[in-house]
Design an enzyme around this catalytic site. Structure first.
Site, PDB file in Angstrom:
ATOM      1  N   TRP A 134      48.437  76.925   8.952  1.00  0.00           N
ATOM      2  CA  TRP A 134      49.462  75.757   8.166  1.00  0.00           C
ATOM      3  C   TRP A 134      50.302  75.867   7.040  1.00  0.00           C
ATOM      4  O   TRP A 134      49.927  76.601   5.631  1.00  0.00           O
ATOM      5  CB  TRP A 134      47.958  74.547   6.957  1.00  0.00           C
ATOM      6  CG  TRP A 134      46.825  74.186   8.924  1.00  0.00           C
ATOM      7  CD1 TRP A 134      47.374  72.330   9.037  1.00  0.00           C
ATOM      8  CD2 TRP A 134      45.541  74.803   9.011  1.00  0.00           C
ATOM      9  NE1 TRP A 134      46.260  72.267   9.850  1.00  0.00           N
ATOM     10  CE2 TRP A 134      45.357  73.164   9.921  1.00  0.00           C
ATOM     11  CE3 TRP A 134      45.054  75.768   9.076  1.00  0.00           C
ATOM     12  CZ2 TRP A 134      44.296  73.911  10.669  1.00  0.00           C
ATOM     13  CZ3 TRP A 134      43.959  76.121   9.513  1.00  0.00           C
ATOM     14  CH2 TRP A 134      43.934  74.920  11.034  1.00  0.00           C
ATOM     15  N   HIS A 148      46.668  68.337   5.950  1.00  0.00           N
ATOM     16  CA  HIS A 148      46.177  68.119   7.849  1.00  0.00           C
ATOM     17  C   HIS A 148      44.967  66.518   6.917  1.00  0.00           C
ATOM     18  O   HIS A 148      44.930  66.523   5.855  1.00  0.00           O
ATOM     19  CB  HIS A 148      45.438  68.745   8.528  1.00  0.00           C
ATOM     20  CG  HIS A 148      44.332  69.908   8.380  1.00  0.00           C
ATOM     21  ND1 HIS A 148      43.903  70.600   8.980  1.00  0.00           N
ATOM     22  CD2 HIS A 148      43.855  69.490   6.637  1.00  0.00           C
ATOM     23  CE1 HIS A 148      43.377  71.329   8.556  1.00  0.00           C
ATOM     24  NE2 HIS A 148      42.989  70.696   7.181  1.00  0.00           N
ATOM     25  N   ARG A 174      54.399  69.615   5.870  1.00  0.00           N
ATOM     26  CA  ARG A 174      53.662  71.107   5.322  1.00  0.00           C
ATOM     27  C   ARG A 174      55.192  71.755   5.124  1.00  0.00           C
ATOM     28  O   ARG A 174      56.415  70.666   5.767  1.00  0.00           O
ATOM     29  CB  ARG A 174      53.568  71.463   7.653  1.00  0.00           C
ATOM     30  CG  ARG A 174      51.936  71.239   7.339  1.00  0.00           C
ATOM     31  CD  ARG A 174      51.854  71.921   9.031  1.00  0.00           C
ATOM     32  NE  ARG A 174      50.304  70.758   9.081  1.00  0.00           N
ATOM     33  CZ  ARG A 174      49.745  70.997  10.288  1.00  0.00           C
ATOM     34  NH1 ARG A 174      49.877  71.898  11.954  1.00  0.00           N
ATOM     35  NH2 ARG A 174      48.347  70.300  10.430  1.00  0.00           N
ATOM     36  N   GLN A 188      48.818  61.890  11.027  1.00  0.00           N
ATOM     37  CA  GLN A 188      47.634  62.331  10.979  1.00  0.00           C
ATOM     38  C   GLN A 188      46.633  60.826  11.364  1.00  0.00           C
ATOM     39  O   GLN A 188      46.661  60.049  10.260  1.00  0.00           O
ATOM     40  CB  GLN A 188      46.814  63.578  10.684  1.00  0.00           C
ATOM     41  CG  GLN A 188      47.758  64.588  11.033  1.00  0.00           C
ATOM     42  CD  GLN A 188      46.704  65.785  11.547  1.00  0.00           C
ATOM     43  OE1 GLN A 188      46.055  65.641  10.141  1.00  0.00           O
ATOM     44  NE2 GLN A 188      47.159  67.346  11.573  1.00  0.00           N
ATOM     45  N   VAL A 231      35.652  73.393  13.631  1.00  0.00           N
ATOM     46  CA  VAL A 231      35.053  73.493  14.531  1.00  0.00           C
ATOM     47  C   VAL A 231      34.458  74.331  15.357  1.00  0.00           C
ATOM     48  O   VAL A 231      35.480  75.696  15.755  1.00  0.00           O
ATOM     49  CB  VAL A 231      36.449  72.331  15.832  1.00  0.00           C
ATOM     50  CG1 VAL A 231      36.159  70.904  14.611  1.00  0.00           C
ATOM     51  CG2 VAL A 231      37.254  72.833  16.706  1.00  0.00           C
ATOM     52  N   ALA A 274      34.894  66.224  16.147  1.00  0.00           N
ATOM     53  CA  ALA A 274      35.752  65.857  14.656  1.00  0.00           C
ATOM     54  C   ALA A 274      37.654  66.050  15.583  1.00  0.00           C
ATOM     55  O   ALA A 274      37.183  66.603  16.686  1.00  0.00           O
ATOM     56  CB  ALA A 274      35.912  66.561  14.224  1.00  0.00           C
TER      57      ALA A 274
HETATM   58  N1  PHE Z   1      43.802  68.837  11.186  1.00  0.00           N
HETATM   59  C1  PHE Z   1      43.786  70.137  12.522  1.00  0.00           C
HETATM   60  C2  PHE Z   1      45.430  70.272  12.571  1.00  0.00           C
HETATM   61  O1  PHE Z   1      46.046  69.136  11.841  1.00  0.00           O
HETATM   62  C3  PHE Z   1      43.358  69.555  13.771  1.00  0.00           C
HETATM   63  C4  PHE Z   1      42.313  69.038  13.775  1.00  0.00           C
HETATM   64  C5  PHE Z   1      41.430  68.203  12.835  1.00  0.00           C
HETATM   65  C6  PHE Z   1      41.673  69.722  14.922  1.00  0.00           C
HETATM   66  C7  PHE Z   1      40.000  67.884  13.492  1.00  0.00           C
HETATM   67  C8  PHE Z   1      39.656  70.054  15.710  1.00  0.00           C
HETATM   68  C9  PHE Z   1      39.558  68.980  14.174  1.00  0.00           C
HETATM   69  O2  PHE Z   1      45.776  70.755  13.050  1.00  0.00           O
END
Ligand code: PHE
Length: 306
Positions: A134, A148, A174, A188, A231, A274
């Protein structure tokens, strides 16, 4: 203006008539009475004339305005230009509607976020190489513009006990070089479901159903292994794109036990999934938009098409 000049010249403190009336004192009594009476008559008549002329002028002016600025009520009206919703807003509403129909509720969170929620609580401690995934826009550390919507996972779980079923639409930022599929700010939609007995089958079922609602049954959707620290296992979900292969529309996975434990949930008892999806990417697929930068260029030729 001319009338006022006239008034000053004749009736003003140093005016001609005023001079005559002042001169009365030099006359003898009989003359004074006669000239005085005539003078006062003349004064009254002149004042009356002055007033009438003033009235005439302003009436004529009003008549002129009424004539020149007349409104013709029989002319057809000008059409009111109605705007419309921005394509991102339209797609956000479609996305949120699809999840609301599946029992999710909508919450929102802050765009200026703490390192703690954006990274730490998502199993990305200080110095973890995954932080490089990120490109962060830092404020005064440890504050940042959220990279995010995932920080809302912990914020939601800290405030409620399972079952949890939420989606979080919102803006993210970002430090990114822009190109046809990358912007430095974008939306998002985060999703989070935690309960007893949630499995990977629930994740797939929910996200397939989502894709079916948005794109119809004909479109192919691909799940592939991917890595996100919060995750396990993680997947990326792509949809086939006319011509140029697959385009990633979301990341997803089963909520990492450490994330659950971090908010005080018992990872032996609860599981969840998620996901985080990119509405602009989805709009691009739906409408055949070739460049994500169109969304923020404020070009009416683009916006009027939706
Ligand atoms: N937050 C992650 C991203 O910005 C996306 C994501 C959200 C992945 C939830 C897994 C679970 O790339």
């Amino acid at each position: 203006d001319e009338l006022e000049q006239w008034r000053v010249r004749i009736l003003g403190r140093r005016g001609e008539l005023t001079g005559i009336l002042r001169g009365l004192a030099q006359l003898d009594l009989e003359e004074r009475r006669q000239v005085g009476a005539l003078g006062n008559q003349a004064k009254a008549a002149l004042e009356e004339g002055l007033e009438k002329r003033g009235r005439d002028i302003s009436e004529a002016r009003l008549a002129q305005v009424a004539d020149l600025e007349r409104i013709d009520v029989t002319l057809p009206g000008r059409p009111v230009a109605t705007g419309r919703l921005h394509p991102t807003t339209q797609v956000l509403r479609e996305i949120t509607d699809a999840f609301v129909a599946m029992g999710f509720s909508i919450v929102e969170g802050p765009e200026v976020e703490w390192d703690h929620y954006n990274f730490e609580m998502l199993n990305i401690p200080q110095g973890h190489p995954a932080r490089d995934m990120w490109n962060t826009l830092w404020g005064q550390r440890p504050m940042l513009l959220r990279t995010h919507t995932s920080p809302m996972q912990a914020r939601v779980m800290e405030s409620v006990q399972p079952p949890v079923r939420v989606i979080v639409p919102g803006k993210c930022y970002r430090y990114e070089a822009t190109d046809a599929t990358h912007e430095w700010h974008f939306y998002q939609v985060e999703g989070l479901a935690v309960d007893e007995g949630i499995t990977f089958a629930d994740l797939k079922g929910t996200l397939y159903e989502f894709a079916r609602r948005l794109f119809g049954t004909e479109r192919k959707v691909r799940f592939r292994c991917d890595y996100f620290p919060f995750v396990e296992p993680g997947v990326d979900i792509c949809r086939i794109c006319r011509g140029s292969g697959w385009i990633e529309i979301m990341g997803a996975g089963m909520v990492h036990p450490r994330v659950l434990a971090g908010v005080g949930y018992d990872p032996e008892k609860y599981t969840g999934f998620a996901f985080g999806l990119g509405p602009e990417r989805i709009a691009m697929l739906k409408y055949g938009i070739d460049d994500i930068r169109h969304f923020y260029s404020n070009d009416l030729r683009f916006l009027r098409q939706f």
